[in-house]
Every structure is written in C-alpha cells, then in structure tokens.
Design a protein around this motif. Structure first.
Motif, PDB file in Angstrom:
ATOM      1  N   CYS A 114       5.272   3.449  -0.288  1.00 39.13           N
ATOM      2  CA  CYS A 114       6.669   3.505   0.343  1.00 39.13           C
ATOM      3  C   CYS A 114       7.282   4.928   0.577  1.00 39.13           C
ATOM      4  N   LEU A 115       7.998   5.273   1.654  1.00 38.89           N
ATOM      5  CA  LEU A 115       8.527   6.387   2.037  1.00 38.89           C
ATOM      6  C   LEU A 115       7.229   7.330   2.067  1.00 38.89           C
ATOM      7  N   SER A 116       7.279   8.820   1.674  1.00 42.65           N
ATOM      8  CA  SER A 116       6.269   9.741   1.811  1.00 42.65           C
ATOM      9  C   SER A 116       5.271   9.440   0.485  1.00 42.65           C
ATOM     10  N   ASP A 117       5.738   9.488  -0.449  1.00 42.88           N
ATOM     11  CA  ASP A 117       4.783   9.420  -1.581  1.00 42.88           C
ATOM     12  C   ASP A 117       5.190   8.494  -2.768  1.00 42.88           C
ATOM     13  N   ASN A 118       6.336   7.681  -2.640  1.00 40.72           N
ATOM     14  CA  ASN A 118       6.609   6.468  -3.706  1.00 40.72           C
ATOM     15  C   ASN A 118       5.737   5.422  -3.713  1.00 40.72           C
ATOM     16  N   ILE A 119       5.473   4.954  -4.829  1.00 42.23           N
ATOM     17  CA  ILE A 119       4.532   3.564  -4.873  1.00 42.23           C
ATOM     18  C   ILE A 119       5.654   2.345  -5.220  1.00 42.23           C
ATOM     19  N   GLY A 120       5.297   1.378  -4.245  1.00 33.56           N
ATOM     20  CA  GLY A 120       5.892   0.190  -4.642  1.00 33.56           C
ATOM     21  C   GLY A 120       5.077  -0.699  -5.394  1.00 33.56           C
ATOM     22  N   ALA A 121       5.815  -1.658  -5.983  1.00 34.07           N
ATOM     23  CA  ALA A 121       5.097  -2.743  -6.802  1.00 34.07           C
ATOM     24  C   ALA A 121       5.534  -3.948  -6.719  1.00 34.07           C
ATOM     25  N   THR A 166       5.089 -19.915 -11.832  1.00 34.21           N
ATOM     26  CA  THR A 166       6.504 -20.395 -11.202  1.00 34.21           C
ATOM     27  C   THR A 166       6.702 -19.728  -9.829  1.00 34.21           C
ATOM     28  N   GLY A 167       5.985 -18.903  -9.436  1.00 34.36           N
ATOM     29  CA  GLY A 167       6.153 -18.346  -7.886  1.00 34.36           C
ATOM     30  C   GLY A 167       7.169 -17.311  -7.950  1.00 34.36           C
ATOM     31  N   MET A 168       7.846 -16.952  -9.092  1.00 33.71           N
ATOM     32  CA  MET A 168       8.724 -15.985  -9.176  1.00 33.71           C
ATOM     33  C   MET A 168       8.231 -14.540  -8.817  1.00 33.71           C
ATOM     34  N   CYS A 169       8.565 -13.661  -8.358  1.00 32.05           N
ATOM     35  CA  CYS A 169       8.045 -12.192  -7.802  1.00 32.05           C
ATOM     36  C   CYS A 169       9.338 -11.284  -8.194  1.00 32.05           C
ATOM     37  N   ALA A 170       9.131 -10.056  -8.723  1.00 28.19           N
ATOM     38  CA  ALA A 170       9.805  -9.016  -8.834  1.00 28.19           C
ATOM     39  C   ALA A 170       9.112  -7.658  -8.269  1.00 28.19           C
ATOM     40  N   ALA A 171      10.208  -6.907  -7.472  1.00 26.17           N
ATOM     41  CA  ALA A 171       9.735  -5.642  -6.908  1.00 26.17           C
ATOM     42  C   ALA A 171      10.200  -4.542  -7.934  1.00 26.17           C
ATOM     43  N   ILE A 172       9.538  -3.755  -8.277  1.00 24.19           N
ATOM     44  CA  ILE A 172       9.839  -2.695  -9.216  1.00 24.19           C
ATOM     45  C   ILE A 172      10.232  -1.606  -8.411  1.00 24.19           C
ATOM     46  N   ASP A 173      11.633  -1.400  -8.567  1.00 24.67           N
ATOM     47  CA  ASP A 173      12.410  -0.293  -7.598  1.00 24.67           C
ATOM     48  C   ASP A 173      12.608  -0.914  -6.059  1.00 24.67           C
ATOM     49  N   ALA A 174      13.151  -0.331  -5.439  1.00 24.29           N
ATOM     50  CA  ALA A 174      13.273  -0.649  -4.126  1.00 24.29           C
ATOM     51  C   ALA A 174      13.427   0.437  -3.113  1.00 24.29           C
ATOM     52  N   PRO A 175      12.156   1.234  -3.048  1.00 21.47           N
ATOM     53  CA  PRO A 175      12.274   2.723  -2.268  1.00 21.47           C
ATOM     54  C   PRO A 175      12.855   2.395  -0.682  1.00 21.47           C
ATOM     55  N   GLU A 176      11.864   1.477  -0.163  1.00 20.85           N
ATOM     56  CA  GLU A 176      11.989   1.185   1.378  1.00 20.85           C
ATOM     57  C   GLU A 176      11.936  -0.216   1.716  1.00 20.85           C
ATOM     58  N   GLU A 177      12.631  -0.627   2.544  1.00 21.30           N
ATOM     59  CA  GLU A 177      12.805  -2.347   2.721  1.00 21.30           C
ATOM     60  C   GLU A 177      11.348  -2.540   3.602  1.00 21.30           C
ATOM     61  N   ALA A 178      10.981  -1.744   4.720  1.00 19.45           N
ATOM     62  CA  ALA A 178       9.996  -2.413   5.450  1.00 19.45           C
ATOM     63  C   ALA A 178       8.528  -2.538   4.942  1.00 19.45           C
ATOM     64  N   PRO A 179       8.176  -1.545   3.851  1.00 21.49           N
ATOM     65  CA  PRO A 179       7.056  -1.726   3.098  1.00 21.49           C
ATOM     66  C   PRO A 179       6.739  -2.847   2.369  1.00 21.49           C
ATOM     67  N   ILE A 180       8.084  -2.909   1.626  1.00 17.41           N
ATOM     68  CA  ILE A 180       8.317  -4.294   0.628  1.00 17.41           C
ATOM     69  C   ILE A 180       8.196  -5.563   1.503  1.00 17.41           C
ATOM     70  N   LEU A 181       8.739  -5.530   2.275  1.00 13.87           N
ATOM     71  CA  LEU A 181       8.660  -6.961   3.267  1.00 13.87           C
ATOM     72  C   LEU A 181       7.003  -7.051   3.768  1.00 13.87           C
ATOM     73  N   GLN A 209      17.444   2.677  -2.534  1.00 13.61           N
ATOM     74  CA  GLN A 209      18.180   2.651  -1.433  1.00 13.61           C
ATOM     75  C   GLN A 209      17.924   1.392  -0.526  1.00 13.61           C
ATOM     76  N   ALA A 210      17.045   0.516  -0.858  1.00 10.26           N
ATOM     77  CA  ALA A 210      16.556  -0.492  -0.078  1.00 10.26           C
ATOM     78  C   ALA A 210      17.163  -1.753  -0.846  1.00 10.26           C
ATOM     79  N   ILE A 211      17.908  -1.570  -2.034  1.00  6.97           N
ATOM     80  CA  ILE A 211      18.254  -2.951  -2.748  1.00  6.97           C
ATOM     81  C   ILE A 211      19.263  -3.590  -1.775  1.00  6.97           C
ATOM     82  N   GLY A 212      20.372  -2.858  -1.166  1.00  4.06           N
ATOM     83  CA  GLY A 212      21.391  -3.766  -0.262  1.00  4.06           C
ATOM     84  C   GLY A 212      20.779  -4.732   0.789  1.00  4.06           C
ATOM     85  N   PRO A 213      19.696  -4.096   1.582  1.00  3.64           N
ATOM     86  CA  PRO A 213      19.287  -4.781   2.652  1.00  3.64           C
ATOM     87  C   PRO A 213      18.370  -5.769   2.045  1.00  3.64           C
TER      88      PRO A 213
END
Length: 255
Positions: free
Chosen positions: A10-17, A24-39, A63-67
């Motif tokens: 995510c972003l220039s050097d963040n790591i999304g997970a 159960t199908g439940m899924c968590a994102a660790i932090d929310a650096p950037e919406e598009a890569p998470i989607l 910063q991507a929590i709200g979106p």
C-alpha cells in the motif's frame, strides 16, 4: 482450520495484510493505509472485510478507515490510548484484551515506543504477529514518543515469542535496514545471507514479509544489542543492552 493471511503493498512502502477465518468467512485488515489496494486484495482473494484492526494512530495506517467503513460497513478496532484520534473506531482495546476475527483469536499487547498508543496483535494459535511499526524485517521503528526503555521493552517482549512466529510488519524498509544492519554487524554470516535474499526478492518484485522471530533474533541488530559484536560496533563494550540499543537506533537515525 488455521488463519489465511494475504499481504500486499500500500502507498509507497506500507504493507497491508488481510487475516481470514475460512470457517466463518470473517476477515480483518490490519490497519487501513490505502483503500484501493485493500479493495484489490479483497477482490483477488474473494474475502469480505468484516474488521479493521488498528495498530496505531498515524495517518498512513488509518487514513482509509472512513472510506472502507462507508463502503463495507466493517467494524473498526483501535487502541484505547488513541480514542480521540481515530475517527470511526467502534471498539477500543488495550493490553490484555482479546480480539476475535470469526473463530480466530488475537491477544492485544501494548508495544509503545514508536508512539504511545501502539499495540500489536498476536494470533498465538496461528503463530502470527502483526506488530505495525514496532518491529520490521531487519529493523525497528523510530522512537517518536516515550523512552528508549519503552521501545526496548516492546522489542524484547516480541523477541520472546516462539522462533517460528511469523512477523508481519507495517512497512517494507528491508533493503535500507539491511544496509544499516551490515554496517553495524558486518561479520554476521546469517545477516549477509539475509541481505542477499532481500536484494534478490526486490529484483523479483517480492518482499521479505513475513519474517520470523528466529530470523530477526539472528540478523536484526536491534534485537542483538546484548551481543558483544553490536556493542563493539558503537564503541560501548561492556555497556548494558539498553544503552547499546539506544546508540544503534540513534546511529540508524543518522544513517
């Protein structure tokens, strides 16, 4: 079934997970650096986001929590010490709390030093640690709040985890960290191999995340401040590990 984990940039050097419970199908994102890569990661895996687990309040982690919350209606879990600084948080956690992602269980650990509100999530059954900006592959976070003793204690606590524990950090600084580590610990053969592996991975478009606690204890100078070689590198033979750690971190700040 054990956790399924997917990591991505995510972003220039963040790591999304993403952490997914297949039962159960439940899924968590660790932090929310950037919406598009998470989607994009959700689309690639076919998982549906139910939670965001926040490690700390810094903008590049929230910063991507709200979106994401507006789009997907996910629950947001955040450090209680950052209650007033993470808009959209639903649940606040602190040391000793437990968080569930479906049937997956994460222990919440206070890991201050990079900032006062920082927490890490330890999925003990899955041997998976999500430590944000506290511990990196071959490095550690910069001290921004608190004391060097705070950060050293946080790192020592993480280092006491099982050697096979996988370390998912919040940034990929591996090449820069490797250059410093080699300057501080030039005779470390395991480090030389790890640095070469990082170079090869980078050329292939990969990154060395997750690492493991065992790999970090063998090669990360900030976990090796009790070793004579590291004390010697900062001219502090015989000094306590905390003092060596502080000297190493201050050297890295200038490196």
């Amino acid at each position: 079934m054990t956790a399924q984990i997917h990591v991505f940039r995510c972003l220039s050097d963040n790591i999304g997970a993403l952490v997914h419970d297949p039962s159960t199908g439940m899924c968590a994102a660790i932090d929310a650096p950037e919406e598009a890569p998470i989607l994009a990661a959700l689309a690639e895996t076919g998982w549906e986001l139910s939670e965001i687990l926040v490690t700390h309040r810094h903008a590049d982690h929230v910063q991507a929590i709200g979106p994401l919350k507006a789009r997907l209606g996910c629950r947001v879990v955040a450090p209680a010490k950052a209650r007033d600084q993470i808009p959209g948080a639903d649940v606040f956690v602190r040391e000793g709390d437990t968080v569930y992602v479906g049937g997956l269980q994460a222990h919440v650990w206070d890991t201050p030093g990079h900032c006062a509100d920082h927490v890490s999530y330890w999925f003990a059954a899955d041997r998976a640690l999500f430590c944000g900006d506290t511990l990196f592959t071959l490095g550690c976070g910069r001290l921004l709040e608190g004391s060097y003793a705070d950060l050293w204690h946080s790192l020592q606590r993480l280092a006491a985890l099982p050697e096979e524990a996988r370390v998912y950090s919040g940034h990929d600084y591996t090449l820069a960290n490797a250059r410093f580590a080699l300057a501080a610990d030039p005779e470390n053969e395991a480090l030389k191999r790890r640095a070469a592996e990082a170079e090869a991975a980078d050329k292939d478009g990969r990154f060395l995340i997750p690492s493991t606690i065992g790999e970090e204890k063998a090669t990360n100078p900030f976990l090796r401040a009790g070793e004579q070689a590291l004390a010697k590198s900062v001219g502090m033979e015989g000094a306590p590990p905390l003092a060596v750690f502080q000297a190493l971190r201050e050297w890295k700040n200038r490196f």
